[in-house]
Design a protein around this motif. Structure first.
Motif, PDB file in Angstrom:
ATOM      1  N   GLN A 166      19.231  -4.539   9.621  1.00 27.72           N
ATOM      2  CA  GLN A 166      18.201  -4.083   8.702  1.00 27.72           C
ATOM      3  C   GLN A 166      18.693  -3.028   7.721  1.00 27.72           C
ATOM      4  O   GLN A 166      17.934  -2.587   6.858  1.00 27.72           O
ATOM      5  CB  GLN A 166      17.007  -3.521   9.494  1.00 27.72           C
ATOM      6  CG  GLN A 166      16.278  -4.559  10.327  1.00 27.72           C
ATOM      7  CD  GLN A 166      15.155  -3.945  11.137  1.00 27.72           C
ATOM      8  OE1 GLN A 166      15.376  -3.096  12.010  1.00 27.72           O
ATOM      9  NE2 GLN A 166      13.936  -4.360  10.860  1.00 27.72           N
ATOM     10  N   GLY A 178       4.498   3.740   6.988  1.00 29.52           N
ATOM     11  CA  GLY A 178       4.342   2.819   8.105  1.00 29.52           C
ATOM     12  C   GLY A 178       3.964   1.433   7.646  1.00 29.52           C
ATOM     13  O   GLY A 178       3.908   1.131   6.444  1.00 29.52           O
ATOM     14  N   SER A 179       3.679   0.588   8.593  1.00 28.87           N
ATOM     15  CA  SER A 179       3.358  -0.807   8.323  1.00 28.87           C
ATOM     16  C   SER A 179       2.131  -0.911   7.426  1.00 28.87           C
ATOM     17  O   SER A 179       1.121  -0.231   7.641  1.00 28.87           O
ATOM     18  CB  SER A 179       3.109  -1.535   9.641  1.00 28.87           C
ATOM     19  OG  SER A 179       2.797  -2.878   9.427  1.00 28.87           O
ATOM     20  N   GLY A 180       2.230  -1.766   6.408  1.00 26.93           N
ATOM     21  CA  GLY A 180       1.119  -1.991   5.496  1.00 26.93           C
ATOM     22  C   GLY A 180       1.110  -1.098   4.278  1.00 26.93           C
ATOM     23  O   GLY A 180       0.350  -1.341   3.329  1.00 26.93           O
ATOM     24  N   ASP A 181       1.930  -0.043   4.267  1.00 29.33           N
ATOM     25  CA  ASP A 181       2.007   0.840   3.098  1.00 29.33           C
ATOM     26  C   ASP A 181       2.743   0.157   1.951  1.00 29.33           C
ATOM     27  O   ASP A 181       3.623  -0.684   2.165  1.00 29.33           O
ATOM     28  CB  ASP A 181       2.750   2.132   3.434  1.00 29.33           C
ATOM     29  CG  ASP A 181       1.895   3.129   4.187  1.00 29.33           C
ATOM     30  OD1 ASP A 181       0.657   3.039   4.094  1.00 29.33           O
ATOM     31  OD2 ASP A 181       2.467   4.007   4.870  1.00 29.33           O
ATOM     32  N   THR A 198       9.961   9.133   6.727  1.00 29.29           N
ATOM     33  CA  THR A 198       9.261   9.260   8.004  1.00 29.29           C
ATOM     34  C   THR A 198       8.580  10.607   8.182  1.00 29.29           C
ATOM     35  O   THR A 198       7.493  10.676   8.761  1.00 29.29           O
ATOM     36  CB  THR A 198      10.229   9.022   9.178  1.00 29.29           C
ATOM     37  OG1 THR A 198      11.282   9.994   9.138  1.00 29.29           O
ATOM     38  CG2 THR A 198      10.820   7.625   9.117  1.00 29.29           C
ATOM     39  N   ARG A 257      11.401  -0.969   4.260  1.00 26.32           N
ATOM     40  CA  ARG A 257      11.106  -2.339   4.672  1.00 26.32           C
ATOM     41  C   ARG A 257      11.131  -2.460   6.197  1.00 26.32           C
ATOM     42  O   ARG A 257      10.287  -3.120   6.798  1.00 26.32           O
ATOM     43  CB  ARG A 257      12.116  -3.300   4.042  1.00 26.32           C
ATOM     44  CG  ARG A 257      11.980  -3.439   2.535  1.00 26.32           C
ATOM     45  CD  ARG A 257      10.761  -4.237   2.150  1.00 26.32           C
ATOM     46  NE  ARG A 257      10.897  -5.623   2.559  1.00 26.32           N
ATOM     47  CZ  ARG A 257       9.879  -6.433   2.827  1.00 26.32           C
ATOM     48  NH1 ARG A 257       8.625  -5.972   2.766  1.00 26.32           N
ATOM     49  NH2 ARG A 257      10.086  -7.692   3.175  1.00 26.32           N
ATOM     50  N   LEU A 272      10.394  -0.203   8.236  1.00 25.51           N
ATOM     51  CA  LEU A 272       9.191   0.475   8.736  1.00 25.51           C
ATOM     52  C   LEU A 272       7.925  -0.348   8.515  1.00 25.51           C
ATOM     53  O   LEU A 272       6.840   0.051   8.926  1.00 25.51           O
ATOM     54  CB  LEU A 272       9.039   1.835   8.053  1.00 25.51           C
ATOM     55  CG  LEU A 272      10.108   2.883   8.393  1.00 25.51           C
ATOM     56  CD1 LEU A 272       9.974   4.093   7.469  1.00 25.51           C
ATOM     57  CD2 LEU A 272       9.981   3.316   9.855  1.00 25.51           C
ATOM     58  N   GLY A 273       8.069  -1.492   7.848  1.00 29.30           N
ATOM     59  CA  GLY A 273       6.940  -2.389   7.630  1.00 29.30           C
ATOM     60  C   GLY A 273       6.251  -2.248   6.294  1.00 29.30           C
ATOM     61  O   GLY A 273       5.179  -2.821   6.080  1.00 29.30           O
ATOM     62  N   ALA A 274       6.857  -1.513   5.369  1.00 30.44           N
ATOM     63  CA  ALA A 274       6.226  -1.258   4.074  1.00 30.44           C
ATOM     64  C   ALA A 274       6.630  -2.296   3.032  1.00 30.44           C
ATOM     65  O   ALA A 274       7.702  -2.911   3.114  1.00 30.44           O
ATOM     66  CB  ALA A 274       6.599   0.135   3.575  1.00 30.44           C
ATOM     67  N   ARG A 275       5.778  -2.445   2.056  1.00 25.06           N
ATOM     68  CA  ARG A 275       6.103  -3.152   0.827  1.00 25.06           C
ATOM     69  C   ARG A 275       6.749  -2.131  -0.112  1.00 25.06           C
ATOM     70  O   ARG A 275       6.289  -0.999  -0.207  1.00 25.06           O
ATOM     71  CB  ARG A 275       4.839  -3.725   0.198  1.00 25.06           C
ATOM     72  CG  ARG A 275       5.021  -4.352  -1.183  1.00 25.06           C
ATOM     73  CD  ARG A 275       3.686  -4.541  -1.869  1.00 25.06           C
ATOM     74  NE  ARG A 275       3.816  -5.139  -3.193  1.00 25.06           N
ATOM     75  CZ  ARG A 275       2.861  -5.110  -4.119  1.00 25.06           C
ATOM     76  NH1 ARG A 275       1.689  -4.505  -3.870  1.00 25.06           N
ATOM     77  NH2 ARG A 275       3.058  -5.669  -5.301  1.00 25.06           N
TER      78      ARG A 275
END
Length: 308
Positions: A273, A145-148, A139, A168, A170-173
């Motif tokens: 999570q 973040g999301s989409g990373d 962070t 994950r 945080l929205g990441a791959r």
């Protein structure tokens, strides 16, 4: 109280089990009755004297920085916690002496958060140091973040397994490097595994042809050297294992106690999570054996010492 101590630098053989005075309660600390403490590589590295140049050591030393337990008493200025509260903590001070491998620890409130209600004390004790390391790297240093798309080196280890789950959340791959035997484990955490060693660049490129947005290095050495070439334009690099990252344009991360970050990890755990796998548990008097197992470096999950 009973505690583990050492009176000189060395390996597991210098650890002693016996009686020590109960800790004093400063105004902004709470007395925690320790239920479980986690073994981390930094424990035996400090014990070997590796940090002697940067942290004062006051012998005899009670080792350990991770704790899960119950508040026994609160200092006169403490309003955040009360007796009976279940807490977790990364109880690191600016010198080495008063650790968590003991029946009680006086913990500054800046090092504590409430324990996740859905985890056992043994599981919860594995969160603080490793979880904060991963969370702060992802962070603060990498701004994930999301989409990373994030590449985690040594993704099946104590820090790595938590980093995968946090990224994950945080929205990441997440792409994670690990030995073949840990690939199914990483898939279960939500990562796409790749094998270490020769050809790593090609294997990562096959999954992320445009490059990854961030690399979190937890191993150093050759893996770190390869990392800049795996980044997409504007990609970010951080390491918790190798200061050479600074010469590669990245960030070096050394975890710090932070109550808000620790609370964020508690929330992730309670949402389902973030989980902690416990590899083995040892009673307090067998802390030396717990340390030896951690030194082998082949366990998947945390090595925990239980007290009481």
């Amino acid at each position: 109280m009973k505690a583990i101590t050492y009176r000189a630098y060395g390996g597991p053989d210098v650890l002693e089990y016996g009686d020590v005075p109960n800790p004093k309660l400063a105004p902004d600390t709470v007395l925690v009755r320790v239920k479980a403490a986690s073994v981390n590589p930094v424990d035996w590295k400090i014990q070997a004297g590796y940090l002697d140049g940067v942290m004062d050591t006051v012998f005899p030393v009670i080792p350990g920085w991770d704790v899960a337990g119950v508040v026994e008493e609160a200092g006169v200025s403490v309003t955040e916690f009360a007796p009976g509260d279940e807490v977790i903590g990364y109880v690191r001070e600016d010198f080495v002496s008063r650790g968590t491998f003991a029946e009680y620890v006086a913990a500054p409130i800046r090092t504590l958060a409430r324990k996740p209600a859905n985890l056992s004390f043994e599981e919860a004790a594995g969160i603080p140091l490793a979880g904060l390391t991963a969370y702060q790297a992802l962070t603060r240093a990498l701004n994930v973040g999301s989409g990373d798309t994030v590449l985690v080196h040594a993704a099946a280890g104590g820090v790595g397994s938590l980093a995968v789950q946090i990224a994950r959340a945080l929205g990441a791959r997440v792409i994670g490097t690990a030995s073949e035997r840990n690939h199914d484990y990483l898939r279960g955490l939500g990562a796409e595994p790749v094998t270490y060693g020769e050809g790593l660049t090609d294997r990562v490129d096959a999954l992320a042809p445009q490059g990854v947005n961030a690399v979190l290095d937890l191993i150093g050495g050759e893996a770190l050297k390869l990392s800049p070439g795996l980044l997409a334009e504007g990609g970010r690099l951080a390491s918790v294992a190798d200061g050479a990252v600074l010469g590669l344009g990245g960030r070096y991360v050394f975890v710090r106690p932070d109550a808000e970050d620790l609370e964020a990890l508690t929330v992730l755990a309670e949402r389902g999570q973030l989980r902690v796998d416990v590899a083995a548990t040892f009673p307090l008097e067998q802390t030396a054996d717990a340390q030896r197992l951690n030194q082998e470096g082949h366990t998947r999950g945390k090595v925990i010492v239980t007290i009481g």
